[in-house]
Enzyme design. Structure first.
Site, short mmCIF file in Angstrom:
data_model
loop_
_atom_site.label_atom_id
_atom_site.label_comp_id
_atom_site.label_asym_id
_atom_site.label_seq_id
_atom_site.Cartn_x
_atom_site.Cartn_y
_atom_site.Cartn_z
N LYS A 3 0.82 -1.22 0.00
CA LYS A 3 0.00 0.00 0.00
C LYS A 3 0.86 1.28 0.00
CE LYS A 3 -3.95 -2.17 2.28
NZ LYS A 3 -5.04 -1.96 3.26
N TYR A 43 -12.27 -1.96 -3.87
CA TYR A 43 -12.80 -2.15 -2.51
C TYR A 43 -14.33 -2.01 -2.47
CZ TYR A 43 -8.20 -2.29 -0.24
OH TYR A 43 -6.95 -2.66 0.20
N PHE A 51 -15.63 3.64 6.79
CA PHE A 51 -14.26 4.02 6.41
C PHE A 51 -14.01 3.97 4.91
CE2 PHE A 51 -14.23 -0.50 7.68
CZ PHE A 51 -13.75 -1.10 6.51
N ARG A 79 -2.02 -14.51 4.89
CA ARG A 79 -2.68 -13.78 5.98
C ARG A 79 -1.93 -13.95 7.30
NH1 ARG A 79 -7.25 -11.55 4.22
NH2 ARG A 79 -8.45 -11.44 6.13
N THR A 85 -5.47 -7.09 10.60
CA THR A 85 -5.73 -5.83 9.88
C THR A 85 -5.23 -4.63 10.67
OG1 THR A 85 -7.70 -6.84 8.94
CG2 THR A 85 -7.59 -4.45 8.82
N ARG A 96 2.58 -6.46 9.06
CA ARG A 96 1.86 -5.28 9.57
C ARG A 96 2.41 -4.82 10.91
NH1 ARG A 96 -3.93 -7.40 7.44
NH2 ARG A 96 -4.10 -6.13 5.56
N ASN A 106 -2.20 0.24 6.60
CA ASN A 106 -1.68 -1.00 7.16
C ASN A 106 -0.77 -1.79 6.23
OD1 ASN A 106 -3.69 -1.89 5.48
ND2 ASN A 106 -4.75 -3.15 6.99
N HIS A 109 -2.14 -5.51 1.56
CA HIS A 109 -3.46 -6.12 1.43
C HIS A 109 -3.26 -7.54 0.94
CE1 HIS A 109 -7.56 -6.96 0.07
NE2 HIS A 109 -7.01 -7.43 -1.03
N GLU A 120 -9.05 -10.49 -7.85
CA GLU A 120 -8.13 -9.38 -7.59
C GLU A 120 -6.88 -9.48 -8.46
OE1 GLU A 120 -7.67 -9.33 -3.28
OE2 GLU A 120 -9.70 -8.58 -3.03
P1 CMP Z 1 -7.39 -4.55 3.67
O1 CMP Z 1 -6.90 -5.88 4.04
O2 CMP Z 1 -6.78 -3.89 2.48
O3 CMP Z 1 -8.98 -4.62 3.44
C1 CMP Z 1 -9.85 -3.54 3.68
C2 CMP Z 1 -9.17 -2.38 4.29
O4 CMP Z 1 -9.99 -1.44 4.92
C3 CMP Z 1 -8.28 -2.87 5.41
O5 CMP Z 1 -7.18 -3.59 4.91
C4 CMP Z 1 -7.94 -1.59 6.13
O6 CMP Z 1 -6.84 -0.91 5.59
C5 CMP Z 1 -9.20 -0.77 5.89
N1 CMP Z 1 -9.95 -0.67 7.15
C6 CMP Z 1 -10.51 -1.66 7.84
N2 CMP Z 1 -11.09 -1.17 8.97
C7 CMP Z 1 -10.84 0.16 8.97
C8 CMP Z 1 -11.16 1.20 9.87
N3 CMP Z 1 -11.84 0.97 10.99
N4 CMP Z 1 -10.73 2.44 9.56
C9 CMP Z 1 -10.04 2.68 8.42
N5 CMP Z 1 -9.72 1.72 7.52
C10 CMP Z 1 -10.11 0.47 7.81
#
Ligand code: CMP
Length: 131
Positions: A3, A43, A51, A79, A85, A96, A106, A109, A120
């Protein structure tokens, strides 16, 4: 995906090195930048989440690296490698835990199922770019 935060913070090389050392084979890899429209499409499953706007904004804020990685039980193994996450809840040594700064920013992905990995993967790569 690696990211925009991890790209900006100079962690891309260390993260790719980790993928290889953990036994993932690189099927496809490229640096690219998502428009807001493409980030929103990627997404779309999170469209109703509070969010979503922030996520689309952030994911289109800089370059990313997209990759298709192959390994036995790749989705689960990946994972485990990236961790929870929210980096505050990620296990020691996970990508992470090492490189993410917040739940939104984070670092990486990973696909959550084989089915979504296919969707994807073809979002970023044509058949001609996969080896
Ligand atoms: P990812 O694995 O890319 O999948 C969805 C993304 O949404 C996740 O990682 C986070 O980066 C983002 N995400 C999930 N929860 C939140 C949150 N509470 N606030 C902001 N971003 C979020």
């Amino acid at each position: 995906m690696i990211k925009p935060d991890a790209m900006r913070n100079g962690h891309a090389g260390a993260i790719i090195d980790r993928f290889i050392k953990e036994g993932f084979r690189i099927v496809a890899l490229k640096q690219t930048k998502l428009s807001q429209e493409k980030a929103g499409e990627f997404y779309a499953v999170h469209k109703e989440r509070p969010f979503y706007g922030e996520l689309v904004e952030f994911m289109s804020s800089g370059v990313i690296i997209a990759a298709i990685l192959e390994k036995e039980n790749a989705v689960t193994a990946f994972r485990e490698l990236i961790g929870a996450t929210n980096p505050a809840q990620a296990a020691e040594g996970t990508i992470r835990k090492l490189y993410a700064t917040s739940v939104g920013e984070n670092a990486v992905h990973g696909s959550d199922s084989d089915e979504n990995a296919k969707i994807e993967g073809s979002f970023f790569f044509s058949g001609l770019e996969q080896f």
